[in-house]
Structures are given as structure tokens and as C-alpha cells.
Enzyme design. Structure first.
Site, PDB file in Angstrom:
ATOM      1  N   SER A 148       0.841  -1.207   0.000  1.00  0.00           N
ATOM      2  CA  SER A 148       0.000   0.000   0.000  1.00  0.00           C
ATOM      3  C   SER A 148       0.878   1.260   0.000  1.00  0.00           C
ATOM      4  CB  SER A 148      -0.959  -0.057   1.200  1.00  0.00           C
ATOM      5  OG  SER A 148      -2.017   0.860   1.056  1.00  0.00           O
ATOM      6  N   ASP A 170      -9.621  -6.226  -3.772  1.00  0.00           N
ATOM      7  CA  ASP A 170      -9.125  -5.060  -3.026  1.00  0.00           C
ATOM      8  C   ASP A 170     -10.148  -3.926  -3.124  1.00  0.00           C
ATOM      9  OD1 ASP A 170      -7.714  -2.833  -2.029  1.00  0.00           O
ATOM     10  OD2 ASP A 170      -5.809  -3.571  -2.809  1.00  0.00           O
ATOM     11  N   HIS A 225      -7.226  -6.167   0.289  1.00  0.00           N
ATOM     12  CA  HIS A 225      -6.116  -5.226   0.256  1.00  0.00           C
ATOM     13  C   HIS A 225      -4.880  -5.755   0.967  1.00  0.00           C
ATOM     14  CE1 HIS A 225      -4.235  -1.374  -0.259  1.00  0.00           C
ATOM     15  NE2 HIS A 225      -4.094  -1.172   1.032  1.00  0.00           N
TER      16      HIS A 225
END
Length: 320
Positions: free
Chosen positions: A100, A234, A262
Site C-alpha cells: 500500500s 481489493d 487489500h
């Protein structure tokens, strides 16, 4: 996969205490967590990876058990911090794996310090397109700090955390990642954490979405093995951003993990470890050449899409 907590160690750099986990021996892997997370996001995979590698999983400044000063929370600042941590630990080169926001830091680290980067893996990464969940964009709005202060009062926070965790267990795709969101919500009870998170987000996101991109420098990955891993479902950063990565860096290995959100490394840790091990085993570590780097920079080849464009498909994307 072992869920045992690994020993957290501390080192002070530039006057700020930094927390990290270090386990195993062998070639070094630097694992970088995402926004408002910490090293524990990697706990499901640390034990298995440490059987073959030296695993370093830090709490980046402003996160977890590290200090949360008023400081530089840009991706460049974080890349510098990772270089300094590795230097203190006596580690010269790493394969960097970023999740991320940590993926954005991984890109910046590889760009700033190619002589110290052997490979780069991006996991559900930022920096590959503008879209991002409205919940993250909301952090940039005026009044977020004050509003979250009210929402994290004990009774309200408890109800919210329980509600999010309950929704995460429904099996619905839209609620898949809410267990992790609940942990982030819980961490926002600390005003310093909220302030640091707001500084981080404002450096990379505005009300339109993500600002920082690797598109204009993706051609530099010609000199370095790159992999991209994404969860099919996600809900934070769209899986189609993996297609952007495939178009920007055609030599990159792209893996889409079914039934993952995610946090694919938490949803399917054994599969994730296998992907990492296979990728590292099948690629040669990058060797920094100033002449080659100079030639790439002079050529200045930009990827096939604009700075924040969208690619229709990625022909070399695979399903793990």
C-alpha cells in the site's frame, strides 16, 4: 503460518526512536507496511520468510511503536529513513517489498538508492493510479483530527471496532478488509497517531485521489527485477492498478491472488510466501551500474500511459 510475535527492537536515529523486527539469516528482505499500520501486518509471513532470508520489518516513523514527531512524512523522507536504518543495522543491499503506502516508499527507495536495491515488489501498492478509497481521501479534509477525536472516545470506539470486525466476517467482498480497518480505527485513539497519519496522507493524496506516481520513472525498472502482487477483491486500491504496473514495466511479474483483499499477505500467507520465494529464486539481484543508470536517465523513456492514466488490460498478469 506462525502467528507468534517476534521481538521488537529499537534504535535511535536523528533523535527519534525507531522500532523494527529482525529475524532469520541470508539475503535481506525489507518489508514496508502501509498507512496507519505497522510491522505486525507482516507477522503471518515473517516466520516462513526468515527461514531463507534476513527479514527486516520496521515501524516507519509516525507508525506503531516508533516515535511520532512533527517531521518529514514524505515518501522521500521515508526512503531516507529506511536507508539510515539499514546502514545502522549493517545491511548494504535489500530486496524491498512494500504494501500500500509502503509500496510508494519502496518505489522511492529503489529510485533514490538503486545501488542498495536488489529487487522491488509492490503489494496492493499506491503510486500506480489516482483511485483510492474515499476513507483515505477523507483524512485530508479539514476537521478530520477533531472529528476522529470524537469518534475514538471509548464507548463510540468500542462499538465501531466491534461493528467493523463483525462486518468483516460476513464473507461479502465489500467488507473483506474491515477487520484491518478496525485495527486502524483503534489506533486513532492516539492523537499523535492521527496527526502523523494526516501528514502522511496529505503528502500523497488530495481530494481527487493519489498524487504521487511512478509512471514517469517506471522505465528505470529495466535495471531491476520487479514484481506486483494484488488481491482480486481489493476495496482500498483497485486491482486494475496492477494492469497499470504491467503496462509501465512490461518485464515485471504480476500476480493476482483470488479471494484476497487489500492485504493479500494476510489473507493467503502461504501463497504469498511461495510467490516471494519463487520470484527471488528465479531472478538475479540487480547490480548497480552508474553507466547503465546514466544511459537510462539520458534516454528518458516514459511508459506507455500518462502520469495517472488507466490501462485497459495487462496481458502478462497472472492469477496465483
Amino acid at each position: 503460518m506462525s502467528q507468534d510475535q517476534h521481538e521488537v527492537q529499537y534504535v535511535t536515529i536523528h533523535g527519534h526512536r525507531r522500532a523494527y523486527v529482525k529475524a532469520g539469516s541470508g539475503p535481506a528482505l525489507l518489508l514496508l507496511h502501509g498507512l496507519a499500520c505497522d510491522h505486525t501486518t507482516w507477522e503471518p509471513v515473517v516466520e516462513a520468510l526468515s527461514r531463507r532470508y534476513t527479514v527486516i520489518a520496521p515501524d516507519m516513523l509516525g507508525h506503531g511503536l516508533s516515535d511520532k514527531p512533527r517531521a518529514d512524512y514524505s515518501v522521500g523522507g521515508y526512503a531516507n529513513g529506511m536507508r539510515d536504518l539499514l546502514t545502522v543495522l549493517g545491511i548494504d543491499k535489500v530486496t524491498v517489498i512494500g504494501h500500500s503506502f509502503g509500496g510508494g516508499v519502496a518505489m522511492q527507495f529503489a529510485y533514490q538508492f538503486p545501488e542498495r536495491t536488489e529487487r522491488m515488489m509492490l503489494v496492493s501498492s499506491g503510486g500506480l493510479g489516482p483511485e483510492v478509497t474515499p476513507a483515505i481521501r477523507a483524512i485530508t479534509t479539514p476537521g478530520f483530527h477533531q472529528a476522529m477525536g470524537l469518534l475514538t472516545l471509548p464507548g463510540i470506539r468500542h462499538a465501531g471496532v466491534v461493528g467493523l470486525k463483525t462486518l468483516s466476517m460476513t464473507g461479502l467482498r465489500a467488507t473483506h478488509d474491515l477487520g484491518e480497518v478496525a485495527d486502524i480505527y483503534e489506533s486513532f485513539k492516539d492523537p499523535q497517531t492521527r496527526a502523523a497519519t494526516r501528514h502522511v496522507v496529505r503528502a500523497v493524496v488530495d481530494w481527487k485521489g493519489q498524487i504521487v506516481t511512478m509512471a514517469d520513472r517506471a522505465y528505470l525498472t529495466d535495471a531491476m527485477p520487479m514484481a506486483v502482487v494484488w488481491g482480486r477483491h481489493d476495496m482500498v486500491i483497485p486491482v486494475r492498478h496492477a494492469s497499470n504496473a504491467a503496462a509501465l514495466a512490461p518485464k515485471a511479474r504480476v500476480e493476482i491472488i483470488p479471494d484476497a483483499g487489500h492485504f493479500p499477505h494476510k489473507d493467503h500467507p502461504e501463497r504469498f510466501v511461495k510467490i516471494v520465494e519463487d520470484w527471488v529464486r528465479s531472478t538475479k539481484p540487480a547490480t548497480y551500474s552508474r553507466a547503465k543508470w546514466r544511459a537510462l536517465l539520458k534516454g528518458g523513456r516514459v511508459g506507455p500511459i500518462g502520469a495517472m492514466g488507466v490501462v485497459a488490460s495487462a496481458e502478462n498478469a497472472t492469477t496465483a
